[in-house]
Design a protein around this motif. Structure first.
Motif, PDB file in Angstrom:
ATOM      1  N   ARG A   4       0.842  -1.191   0.000  1.00 29.11           N
ATOM      2  CA  ARG A   4       0.000   0.000   0.000  1.00 29.11           C
ATOM      3  C   ARG A   4       0.879   1.245   0.000  1.00 29.11           C
ATOM      4  O   ARG A   4       0.638   2.203  -0.741  1.00 29.11           O
ATOM      5  CB  ARG A   4      -0.933   0.000   1.223  1.00 29.11           C
ATOM      6  N   CYS A  30      -3.498  13.842   8.437  1.00 27.98           N
ATOM      7  CA  CYS A  30      -3.221  12.636   9.248  1.00 27.98           C
ATOM      8  C   CYS A  30      -1.976  11.950   8.706  1.00 27.98           C
ATOM      9  O   CYS A  30      -1.994  10.765   8.351  1.00 27.98           O
ATOM     10  CB  CYS A  30      -4.416  11.700   9.262  1.00 27.98           C
ATOM     11  N   GLY A  32       0.869  10.936   9.878  1.00 24.40           N
ATOM     12  CA  GLY A  32       1.729   9.992  10.572  1.00 24.40           C
ATOM     13  C   GLY A  32       3.150  10.538  10.609  1.00 24.40           C
ATOM     14  O   GLY A  32       3.365  11.741  10.823  1.00 24.40           O
ATOM     15  N   ASP A  36       5.071   8.267   3.461  1.00 26.52           N
ATOM     16  CA  ASP A  36       4.664   8.168   2.053  1.00 26.52           C
ATOM     17  C   ASP A  36       5.211   9.353   1.251  1.00 26.52           C
ATOM     18  O   ASP A  36       6.005   9.190   0.332  1.00 26.52           O
ATOM     19  CB  ASP A  36       3.138   8.037   1.906  1.00 26.52           C
ATOM     20  N   GLU A  56      -0.531  16.257  11.598  1.00 27.73           N
ATOM     21  CA  GLU A  56      -0.559  15.006  12.372  1.00 27.73           C
ATOM     22  C   GLU A  56      -0.835  15.337  13.833  1.00 27.73           C
ATOM     23  O   GLU A  56      -0.248  16.250  14.394  1.00 27.73           O
ATOM     24  CB  GLU A  56       0.775  14.268  12.210  1.00 27.73           C
ATOM     25  N   TYR A  57      -1.730  14.556  14.438  1.00 25.20           N
ATOM     26  CA  TYR A  57      -2.179  14.818  15.795  1.00 25.20           C
ATOM     27  C   TYR A  57      -1.169  14.352  16.853  1.00 25.20           C
ATOM     28  O   TYR A  57      -1.011  14.974  17.896  1.00 25.20           O
ATOM     29  CB  TYR A  57      -3.505  14.084  16.003  1.00 25.20           C
ATOM     30  N   ASP A  58      -0.493  13.256  16.567  1.00 25.94           N
ATOM     31  CA  ASP A  58       0.406  12.643  17.551  1.00 25.94           C
ATOM     32  C   ASP A  58       1.744  13.404  17.592  1.00 25.94           C
ATOM     33  O   ASP A  58       2.420  13.554  16.570  1.00 25.94           O
ATOM     34  CB  ASP A  58       0.633  11.178  17.173  1.00 25.94           C
ATOM     35  N   LEU A  61       4.928  11.373  16.407  1.00 23.96           N
ATOM     36  CA  LEU A  61       4.960  11.158  14.954  1.00 23.96           C
ATOM     37  C   LEU A  61       5.210  12.470  14.211  1.00 23.96           C
ATOM     38  O   LEU A  61       5.959  12.509  13.237  1.00 23.96           O
ATOM     39  CB  LEU A  61       3.646  10.524  14.488  1.00 23.96           C
ATOM     40  N   ALA A  81      -1.689  19.006  14.954  1.00 18.14           N
ATOM     41  CA  ALA A  81      -3.031  19.585  15.115  1.00 18.14           C
ATOM     42  C   ALA A  81      -4.067  18.590  14.634  1.00 18.14           C
ATOM     43  O   ALA A  81      -3.736  17.530  14.111  1.00 18.14           O
ATOM     44  CB  ALA A  81      -3.123  20.873  14.297  1.00 18.14           C
ATOM     45  N   ASP A  82      -5.337  18.964  14.800  1.00 15.58           N
ATOM     46  CA  ASP A  82      -6.450  18.155  14.322  1.00 15.58           C
ATOM     47  C   ASP A  82      -6.656  18.419  12.829  1.00 15.58           C
ATOM     48  O   ASP A  82      -7.065  19.527  12.440  1.00 15.58           O
ATOM     49  CB  ASP A  82      -7.710  18.528  15.122  1.00 15.58           C
ATOM     50  N   ALA A  83      -6.394  17.407  12.029  1.00 12.76           N
ATOM     51  CA  ALA A  83      -6.483  17.560  10.572  1.00 12.76           C
ATOM     52  C   ALA A  83      -7.916  17.718  10.087  1.00 12.76           C
ATOM     53  O   ALA A  83      -8.147  18.001   8.913  1.00 12.76           O
ATOM     54  CB  ALA A  83      -5.832  16.358   9.893  1.00 12.76           C
ATOM     55  N   GLY A 102      -4.863   6.574   5.132  1.00 12.08           N
ATOM     56  CA  GLY A 102      -5.027   6.073   6.486  1.00 12.08           C
ATOM     57  C   GLY A 102      -6.082   6.829   7.270  1.00 12.08           C
ATOM     58  O   GLY A 102      -6.074   6.808   8.497  1.00 12.08           O
ATOM     59  N   ASN A 106     -10.728   4.871   9.457  1.00 16.81           N
ATOM     60  CA  ASN A 106     -10.806   5.168  10.894  1.00 16.81           C
ATOM     61  C   ASN A 106     -11.941   6.106  11.271  1.00 16.81           C
ATOM     62  O   ASN A 106     -12.050   6.514  12.429  1.00 16.81           O
ATOM     63  CB  ASN A 106      -9.482   5.803  11.347  1.00 16.81           C
ATOM     64  N   PHE A 187     -14.251  15.427  10.355  1.00 17.97           N
ATOM     65  CA  PHE A 187     -14.307  14.013  10.777  1.00 17.97           C
ATOM     66  C   PHE A 187     -13.763  13.832  12.180  1.00 17.97           C
ATOM     67  O   PHE A 187     -13.065  14.697  12.711  1.00 17.97           O
ATOM     68  CB  PHE A 187     -13.511  13.123   9.797  1.00 17.97           C
ATOM     69  N   PHE A 189     -11.931  10.541  14.403  1.00 23.46           N
ATOM     70  CA  PHE A 189     -11.458   9.156  14.407  1.00 23.46           C
ATOM     71  C   PHE A 189     -12.274   8.345  15.408  1.00 23.46           C
ATOM     72  O   PHE A 189     -12.429   8.769  16.561  1.00 23.46           O
ATOM     73  CB  PHE A 189      -9.964   9.086  14.764  1.00 23.46           C
TER      74      PHE A 189
HETATM   75  C1  LIG Z   1      -3.472   5.029   9.879  1.00 27.50           C
HETATM   76  S1  LIG Z   1      -2.389   6.351  10.304  1.00 27.50           S
HETATM   77  C2  LIG Z   1      -2.009   6.982   8.681  1.00 27.50           C
HETATM   78  C3  LIG Z   1      -0.644   7.590   8.585  1.00 27.50           C
HETATM   79  C4  LIG Z   1      -0.229   7.921   7.155  1.00 27.50           C
HETATM   80  N1  LIG Z   1      -1.081   8.917   6.537  1.00 27.50           N
HETATM   81  C5  LIG Z   1      -0.219   6.649   6.319  1.00 27.50           C
HETATM   82  O1  LIG Z   1      -1.108   6.445   5.500  1.00 27.50           O
HETATM   83  O2  LIG Z   1       0.690   5.843   6.526  1.00 27.50           O
HETATM   84  C6  LIG Z   1      -3.499   7.570  10.931  1.00 27.50           C
HETATM   85  C7  LIG Z   1      -2.783   8.751  11.532  1.00 27.50           C
HETATM   86  O3  LIG Z   1      -3.720   9.758  11.805  1.00 27.50           O
HETATM   87  C8  LIG Z   1      -3.375  10.381  13.041  1.00 27.50           C
HETATM   88  N2  LIG Z   1      -4.583  11.059  13.505  1.00 27.50           N
HETATM   89  C9  LIG Z   1      -5.672  10.544  14.112  1.00 27.50           C
HETATM   90  N3  LIG Z   1      -6.620  11.479  14.293  1.00 27.50           N
HETATM   91  C10 LIG Z   1      -6.107  12.630  13.784  1.00 27.50           C
HETATM   92  C11 LIG Z   1      -6.601  13.953  13.672  1.00 27.50           C
HETATM   93  N4  LIG Z   1      -7.822  14.287  14.095  1.00 27.50           N
HETATM   94  N5  LIG Z   1      -5.809  14.889  13.109  1.00 27.50           N
HETATM   95  C12 LIG Z   1      -4.566  14.563  12.673  1.00 27.50           C
HETATM   96  N6  LIG Z   1      -4.047  13.330  12.738  1.00 27.50           N
HETATM   97  C13 LIG Z   1      -4.816  12.371  13.301  1.00 27.50           C
HETATM   98  C14 LIG Z   1      -2.871   9.251  13.889  1.00 27.50           C
HETATM   99  O4  LIG Z   1      -2.044   9.723  14.945  1.00 27.50           O
HETATM  100  C15 LIG Z   1      -2.087   8.440  12.849  1.00 27.50           C
HETATM  101  O5  LIG Z   1      -0.758   8.874  12.765  1.00 27.50           O
END
Ligand SMILES: C[S@@+](CC[C@H](N)C(=O)[O-])C[C@H]1O[C@@H](n2cnc3c(N)ncnc32)[C@H](O)[C@@H]1O
Length: 191
Positions: A4, A30, A32, A36, A56-58, A61, A81-83, A102, A106, A187, A189
């Protein structure tokens, strides 16, 4: 999963090859650790024409993505921040490439639809969106692809290998960019 990742990187390379040598703006929601987009840019000699925002929220990461991005020729900002908050993109939109990878696996189906309907706020005309979604039952990807068409996108590719559940879609925005609605939240998660 690595397949992927390779498929997403391939879509990014196709976009960069097609737009070369013009400057391009990229948004990754989001993100990560950014593997990619940053992995694709790391092997290109034209990364210097890329401006972009990774959200990215974390914290950990985001810091990792920032450290990687700082070593590249591209001009990238990594925001923790919150995407889902439209206001985050005020300085980055409209983009020429938007990564929604990703994310759709979710969030609820309703939020997937709402996010796709909001993408014209992030996209310049002719922009591409690269998105991913697993196809475990109930497979929502037929509806995702329909929602993109209804939102003014044309499908460029949909990679969904037999024997695997991942899929990667690439859509081109054929409409007019819509103004950003900064108070919108697209959205949440749930997984
Ligand atoms: C499945 S991973 C995808 C990471 C990357 N985009 C990929 O496809 O490999 C989802 C990511 O979204 C982040 N995340 C979750 N909720 C979020 C939000 N509201 N805002 C920003 N990032 C968020 C998580 O911390 C995680 O790193």
């Amino acid at each position: 999963m690595n397949d992927r990742l390779d498929s997403v990187r391939q879509s990014i390379h196709h976009f960069l090859d097609r737009t070369r040598p013009a400057p391009v703006r990229i948004i990754s929601a989001c993100a990560g650790d950014g593997r990619d987009l940053l992995g694709a840019l790391a092997i290109r000699d034209d990364a210097g024409r890329v401006t972009g925002l990774l959200v990215e929220y974390d914290v950990t990461l985001a810091a990792r993505a920032r450290a990687t991005a700082d070593g590249l020729a591209a001009h990238l900002t990594v925001t923790c921040a919150d995407a889902a908050d439209a206001a985050i993109y005020a300085d980055a939109a409209p983009a020429d490439l938007v990564l929604m990878c990703g994310v759709f696996g979710n969030i609820s189906d309703r939020d997937i639809k709402r996010t796709i309907e909001a993408l014209p706020q992030l996209c310049a005309t002719d922009a591409q969106v690269v998105w991913t979604r697993h196809r475990a039952e109930p497979d929502v990807t037929p509806r995702v692809r329909k929602w993109f068409l209804e939102a003014g996108f044309e499908e460029i590719s949909f990679v969904a290998p037999d024997g695997d559940t991942w899929s990667v879609g690439t859509h081109r925005f054929a409409g007019e960019r819509q103004p950003l609605e900064p108070a919108d939240h697209w959205f949440t998660f749930v997984r």
